[in-house]
Design a protein around this motif. Structure first.
Motif, PDB file in Angstrom:
ATOM      1  N   GLY A  83      -6.470 -17.470   6.377  1.00 32.45           N
ATOM      2  CA  GLY A  83      -6.811 -18.560   5.468  1.00 32.45           C
ATOM      3  C   GLY A  83      -5.617 -19.493   5.343  1.00 32.45           C
ATOM      4  N   LYS A  84      -5.879 -20.744   5.015  1.00 34.35           N
ATOM      5  CA  LYS A  84      -4.719 -21.629   4.837  1.00 34.35           C
ATOM      6  C   LYS A  84      -4.944 -22.682   3.747  1.00 34.35           C
ATOM      7  N   PHE A  85      -3.828 -23.082   3.165  1.00 33.62           N
ATOM      8  CA  PHE A  85      -3.836 -24.176   2.199  1.00 33.62           C
ATOM      9  C   PHE A  85      -2.819 -25.182   2.722  1.00 33.62           C
ATOM     10  N   VAL A  86      -3.329 -26.329   3.158  1.00 34.98           N
ATOM     11  CA  VAL A  86      -2.449 -27.341   3.756  1.00 34.98           C
ATOM     12  C   VAL A  86      -2.208 -28.444   2.735  1.00 34.98           C
ATOM     13  N   GLU A  87      -0.957 -28.649   2.396  1.00 29.98           N
ATOM     14  CA  GLU A  87      -0.638 -29.706   1.423  1.00 29.98           C
ATOM     15  C   GLU A  87      -0.066 -30.910   2.161  1.00 29.98           C
ATOM     16  N   ILE A  88      -0.596 -32.090   1.830  1.00 33.22           N
ATOM     17  CA  ILE A  88       0.039 -33.317   2.314  1.00 33.22           C
ATOM     18  C   ILE A  88       0.744 -33.916   1.113  1.00 33.22           C
ATOM     19  N   HIS A  89       2.034 -34.127   1.249  1.00 32.05           N
ATOM     20  CA  HIS A  89       2.807 -34.630   0.110  1.00 32.05           C
ATOM     21  C   HIS A  89       3.012 -36.141   0.199  1.00 32.05           C
ATOM     22  N   PHE A  90       2.995 -36.765  -0.986  1.00 31.89           N
ATOM     23  CA  PHE A  90       3.124 -38.224  -1.076  1.00 31.89           C
ATOM     24  C   PHE A  90       4.291 -38.575  -1.992  1.00 31.89           C
TER      25      PHE A  90
ATOM     26  N   VAL B  44      -5.593 -28.966   0.981  1.00 35.34           N
ATOM     27  CA  VAL B  44      -6.925 -28.621   1.490  1.00 35.34           C
ATOM     28  C   VAL B  44      -6.966 -27.119   1.728  1.00 35.34           C
ATOM     29  N   LEU B  45      -7.894 -26.456   1.069  1.00 33.84           N
ATOM     30  CA  LEU B  45      -8.014 -25.001   1.214  1.00 33.84           C
ATOM     31  C   LEU B  45      -9.119 -24.675   2.214  1.00 33.84           C
ATOM     32  N   ASP B  46      -8.727 -24.006   3.296  1.00 36.13           N
ATOM     33  CA  ASP B  46      -9.686 -23.609   4.347  1.00 36.13           C
ATOM     34  C   ASP B  46      -9.633 -22.082   4.410  1.00 36.13           C
ATOM     35  N   ILE B  47     -10.557 -21.456   3.729  1.00 36.02           N
ATOM     36  CA  ILE B  47     -10.512 -19.993   3.632  1.00 36.02           C
ATOM     37  C   ILE B  47     -11.934 -19.448   3.756  1.00 36.02           C
ATOM     38  N   ALA B  48     -12.053 -18.268   4.351  1.00 34.50           N
ATOM     39  CA  ALA B  48     -13.389 -17.721   4.622  1.00 34.50           C
ATOM     40  C   ALA B  48     -14.223 -17.591   3.351  1.00 34.50           C
ATOM     41  N   GLY B  49     -15.497 -17.885   3.472  1.00 35.89           N
ATOM     42  CA  GLY B  49     -16.425 -17.736   2.348  1.00 35.89           C
ATOM     43  C   GLY B  49     -16.837 -16.277   2.184  1.00 35.89           C
ATOM     44  N   PHE B  50     -17.653 -16.035   1.169  1.00 35.36           N
ATOM     45  CA  PHE B  50     -18.181 -14.712   0.870  1.00 35.36           C
ATOM     46  C   PHE B  50     -18.788 -14.083   2.141  1.00 35.36           C
ATOM     47  N   GLU B  51     -18.429 -12.822   2.408  1.00 36.02           N
ATOM     48  CA  GLU B  51     -18.907 -12.163   3.637  1.00 36.02           C
ATOM     49  C   GLU B  51     -19.586 -10.848   3.327  1.00 36.02           C
ATOM     50  N   TYR B  52     -20.712 -10.580   3.937  1.00 36.68           N
ATOM     51  CA  TYR B  52     -21.224  -9.216   3.911  1.00 36.68           C
ATOM     52  C   TYR B  52     -21.963  -8.914   5.200  1.00 36.68           C
TER      53      TYR B  52
END
Ligand code: ATP
Length: 719
Positions: free
Chosen positions: A207-214, A454-462
Motif C-alpha cells: 500500500g502507499k500514501f504519496v504526498e505532493i508538497h506545495f 493520495v492513498l492507494d491501498i487494497a480494499g476489503f478482501e475475502y
C-alpha cells in the motif's frame, strides 16, 4: 412503488433485472420479468426497488436520479460504462469503473487543461475533477488534503493514483525536473513492488500514501512516499499462474549480456523462486522477437508471451533504467540493486540434505556449491559463513554452569529451507525499503506549506482462504471505513441539521468494537498474536484458541464452524476465526500467522548480513535491531512484530488523514476476465455494497427521502 410500474428485482448474474409487481405478499413480492419468456419469481420486499421511467437515461451525479437506490445506481453506472463514461459521482465520491482499454482522449493534455480551476460538477465526472478540487480546497482553506482511492485488486486504484499525480504536477508544478521525478518514481516502485496475480497483471503488492508538497505559493516543491506491508511470501513462492515481483523477469529479459554474465543470470525456469509460478515474460508479437531465445523458459517458448497492453518485460526494463537515471540514480546504484535481486534469486537455488551424522542436522548439497559461491559473491559474504549460518543457528545456553555460552545448534533440512527463505525475504524487503527511501531522496524539499496525499491501498478482501495478509488489509479497511463515517456521515448530518433540513439523526453502525477487537492493548488479536510470538514455542493453534477464549461472547468474533459456507465449517476452532467486518464476515485461517507476524531473522543470519563485506548490503540492515553484542542476544528469541508495526503506521496515517480535508475515489472492477466492455452486474453490485458508496447511498437517499418525502425504501444500517 406502484402496480404496473417497472421495478428492479434481484438477478443472480446482472445484479438486478427489470420487472413488474404482479402480487404482494406479507414480506415478499411476485415479480414478472420484463424480458420475454422468463418466469415470474418472488423477491423480498426490501430487495425490490423502483426504476426510473427511462432506464436508458444516465446522469453524471447519481444523486440527481429520481429514485436513489442501489439498483438505479448500478443501472446508471452500467449505462454510462457502455458509453465509455467510466466516471460517475455519488455526491462528492467519484466512482471509477476500470475500462480495461486505453481511452487516450479521456486523459489527454487538453483534458488536463479543461479541468484546471473548474468547480466540481461543471464538467463531466473525472479523476481530474477530484484532483483539482483537492488543490482548490488546499489553496482556499490553507489546509492539506487527501484523496483516498479504494477498490479491490485490479479495480484501477494505481492507474487513477497516477492520473492524479500527473494532473497535479502538470497543472501546478514548477515545470522543472521535480514534476517529472514524482511521476517517474512509479516505474521503479512498480518494478520492485508489483507482480502478476490472477486478479491483476500489474498488482501492487504494497500500500502507499504519496504526498505532493506545495510551497506557500501553491507550487509543487517535492514529494514523499510512505509504504505499507509488502507481500513477502511472494518472494519465495507464487501460485502456478502468478509471478514473483516484475523486477526478476525484467532483469532476466532485459539486462545486457554483460550484466547477465556478471550476475550469473539465466532464464526464469532456472530459479526455484520463479519456476514454481508462471515463467513467461510479458511481451507483444514484436517485442517477443527481440528477446533472445536463451532467455526464455520452456513454458514461454511453448505458450508464447503473456499479453497486456501496459506491460512488456524487456521494454519495461529499459524504461525502468531510464526512470532511474531521471530520478538521479547512477550506474553504481543501479548495479547494486540488480546485484541484490540476482543474489536473492541464487539464494533460492541452495538445496540441503541430511548430514547423515548423529547431530540430526543437514549440509548443503554438493550440486549447490556453485550457487553458494554466487550468493556469497553477490551479497558480499564469506562462503564458509554463509554455509554455517544456513545450516545452524547460534543459541545462548542458560542451563547449569555453562550459562551464557554460545552454542551452535544444527538445523534440520526443513529448518534450513526456512532459514534460506527467511534470508531471501529479509534481503528483498530491505531492498524494497531502500528503493522507497531512495525514491524519496529524489524529490527532497526543505519546507512545505501543505500537501495533497493520495492513498492507494487494497480494499476489503475475502477469499475462500484468508490469511494474515487479508487480516491486516481488512483491519486497515475497518479503520478507513470509520474515518469515512466520521468524515462524511457526521459532517453531512451536521450540515443538514445546521441548514434546518429536518433530517432525523441517521444511525450507522459504529465499527469501533471491531477495531478494538483487533488493536486493543493486551486483549486485541494483534497483541494476542505478539504474545504468542514471544512464547518459547509459539503455535498457530494455541494463538487461535487464545483468541476464542479471550473473546467468547464478542459480537464480532465467532468460530469457523458457524460459517454459512461449507468450506469454512471444515476449519477447526484452533485453526481459525471469523470476524464480522462492516462489509461482511471473513473466516481467517491462522496457519502461519505466527511466522508471518515475525520480521526478525534468527541471530546467525542477522549477524551474517549485517557484517557483510559489501557496504550496500550492510546498509540495508543497518537500522535493524541487530545485535552488536551477538553473545548477549544470541540466546533470546528475537521478534519484530509485523502486525504492531502496521498498527503504528496505520495510526500515524489516520492521524494524518484526520488533519487533512478529504475526497474519495471508489474504483470498480467490471469483470473478472480483465476485458473491456463487459459489465458483470452482480459482482459490481457487491463491490458497491461493501464500500463507502453503500454507506453514502444510504445516507443520501435517506436525507433526500426525508427532505423531499420521497420515501421509497427503508434506511438500512451499514452491516
Ligand atoms: N483508467 C484506466 N484506463 C485504462 N486501463 C485501466 C485504467 N484503470 C485500470 N486499467 C487497467 O487495469 C489494470 C489494473 O489496474 P490497477 O493496477 O490500477 O488496479 P489496482 O486497483 O491498483 O489493483 P491492485 O490492488 O492489484 O494493485 C491496469 O494495469 C490497466 O491495464
Amino acid at each position: 412503488m406502484e402496480d404496473g410500474k417497472p421495478v428492479w428485482a434481484p438477478h443472480p448474474a446482472d445484479g438486478f433485472q427489470l420487472g413488474t409487481i404482479v402480487d404482494i405478499g406479507a414480506n415478499s413480492l411476485t415479480i414478472e420479468p420484463l424480458k420475454q419468456g422468463q418466469k415470474s419469481f418472488t423477491a423480498q420486499i426490501n430487495q425490490v426497488f423502483p426504476a426510473e421511467d427511462d432506464v436508458n437515461k444516465h446522469v453524471e451525479d447519481n444523486c440527481s436520479l429520481m429514485y436513489l437506490n442501489e439498483a438505479t445506481l448500478l443501472n446508471n453506472v452500467r449505462v454510462r460504462y457502455s458509453k465509455d463514461k467510466i466516471y460517475t459521482f455519488v455526491a462528492n465520491i467519484l466512482i471509477a469503473v476500470n475500462p480495461y482499454v486505453d481511452l487516450p482522449k479521456l486523459y489527454a493534455p487538453e483534458t488536463i487543461k479543461q479541468y484546471h480551476g473548474r468547480s466540481l460538477g461543471t464538467l463531466p465526472p473525472h479523476v481530474y475533477a477530484i484532483a483539482d478540487k483537492a488543490f482548490r480546497d488546499m489553496r482556499v482553506l490553507k489546509m492539506s488534503q487527501s484523496i483516498i482511492v479504494s477498490g479491490e485488486s485490479g479495480a484501477g486504484k494505481t492507474e487513477n493514483t497516477k492520473f492524479v499525480l500527473r494532473y497535479l504536477t502538470t497543472s501546478y508544478g514548477t515545470g522543472q525536473d521535480i514534476d517529472e521525478r514524482i511521476v517517474e518514481a512509479n516505474p521503479l516502485l512498480e518494478a520492485f513492488g508489483n507482480a502478476k496475480t490472477v486478479r491483476n497483471n500489474n498488482s501492487s503488492r504494497f500500500g502507499k500514501f504519496v504526498e505532493i508538497h506545495f510551497n506557500g505559493k501553491n507550487t509543487v516543491v517535492g514529494g514523499f512516499v510512505s509504504h505499507y506491508l509488502l507481500e513477502k511470501s511472494r518472494i519465495c513462492q507464487q501460485s502456478q499462474e502468478e509471478r514473483n515481483y516484475h523486477i526478476f523477469y525484467r532483469l532476466c529479459a532485459g539486462a545486457s549480456e554483460d550484466i547477465r554474465t556478471k550476475f550469473h543470470l539465466e532464464s526464469p525456469d532456472a530459479f526455484r523462486y520463479l519456476n514454481r509460478g508462471c515463467t513467461r515474460f510479458f511481451a507483444n508479437k514484436d517485442t517477443d522477437k527481440q528477446i533472445l531465445q536463451n532467455r526464455k523458459s520452456p513454458e514461454h517458448l511453448k505458450a508464447g508471451p503473456l499479453k497486456d497492453p501496459l506491460l512488456d518485460d524487456q521494454g519495461d526494463f529499459n524504461r525502468m533504467c531510464g526512470a532511474m537515471k531521471k530520478i538521479g540514480l547512477d550506474d553504481t546504484e543501479k548495479l547494486d540493486l540488480f546485484r541484490v535481486v540476482a543474489g536473492v534469486l541464487h539464494l533460492g537455488n541452495i538445496d540441503f540434505e541430511e548430514a547423515g551424522s548423529t547431530s540430526g542436522g543437514c549440509t548443503i548439497k554438493n550440486q549447490s556449491s556453485q550457487t553458494v559461491e554466487y550468493c556469497a559473491e553477490l551479497l558480499g559474504l564469506e562462503e564458509s559463513d554463509l554455509r554455517v549460518s544456513l545450516t545452524s543457528r547460534v543459541m545462548l545456553t542458560t542451563a547449569g554452569g555453562a550459562k551464557g555460552t554460545v552454542i551452535k545448534v544444527p538445523l534440520k533440512v526443513e529448518q534450513a529451507n526456512n532459514a534460506r527463505d527467511a534470508l531471501a525475504k529479509a534481503v528483498y524487503s530491505r531492498l524494497f525499503d531502500h528503493v522507497v527511501t531512495r525514491v524519496n531522496q529524489c524529490f527532497p524539499f526543505d519546507s512545505s506549506a501543505n500537501f495533497i496525499g493520495v492513498l492507494d491501498i487494497a480494499g476489503f478482501e475475502y477469499f475462500e482462504h484468508n490469511s494474515f495478509e487479508q487480516f491486516c488489509i481488512n483491519y486497515c479497511n475497518e479503520k478507513l471505513q470509520q474515518f469515512f463515517n466520521e468524515r462524511i456521515l457526521k459532517e453531512e448530518q451536521e450540515l443538514y441539521q445546521k441548514e434546518g433540513l429536518g433530517v432525523n439523526e441517521v444511525h450507522y453502525v459504529d465499527n469501533q468494537d471491531c477495531i478494538d477487537l483487533v488493536e486493543a492493548k493486551l486483549v486485541g488479536i494483534l497483541d494476542i498474536l505478539d504474545e504468542e510470538n514471544r512464547l518459547p514455542q509459539p503455535s498457530d493453534q494455541h494463538f487461535a484458541e487464545t483468541v476464542h477464549n479471550k473473546h467468547k461472547n464478542h459480537f464480532r468474533l465467532t468460530v469457523p464452524r458457524k460459517s454459512k459456507l461449507q468450506v469454512h465449517r471444515n476449519v477447526r476452532d484452533d485453526e481459525g476465526f471469523i470476524v464480522r467486518h462492516f462489509a461482511g464476515a471473513v473466516c481467517y485461517e491462522t496457519t502461519k500467522f505466527v511466522e508471518k507476524n515475525n520480521d526478525a531473522l534468527h541471530m546467525s543470519l542477522e549477524c551474517l548480513v549485517s557484517e557483510s563485506k559489501d557496504r550496500f548490503i550492510r546498509d540495508l540492515f543497518e537500522n535493524s535491531n541487530n545485535a552488536k553484542d551477538s553473545k548477549q542476544k544470541a540466546g533470546k528469541l528475537s521478534f519484530i512484530s509485523v502486525g504492531n508495526k502496521f498498527k503504528t503506521q496505520l495510526n500515524i496515517l489516520l492521524e494524518k488523514l484526520r488533519s487533512t480535508g478529504s475526497s474519495f475515489i471508489r474504483c470498480i472492477k467490471p469483470n473478472l476476465k480483465m476485458v473491456s466492455h463487459q459489465f458483470e452486474g452482480a459482482q459490481i453490485l457487491s463491490q458497491l455494497q461493501c464500500s463507502e458508496i453503500g454507506t453514502q447511498l444510504q445516507l443520501t437517499s435517506y436525507c433526500i427521502a426525508s427532505t423531499f418525502l420521497l420515501v421509497h425504501h427503508k434506511f438500512l444500517p451499514v452491516t
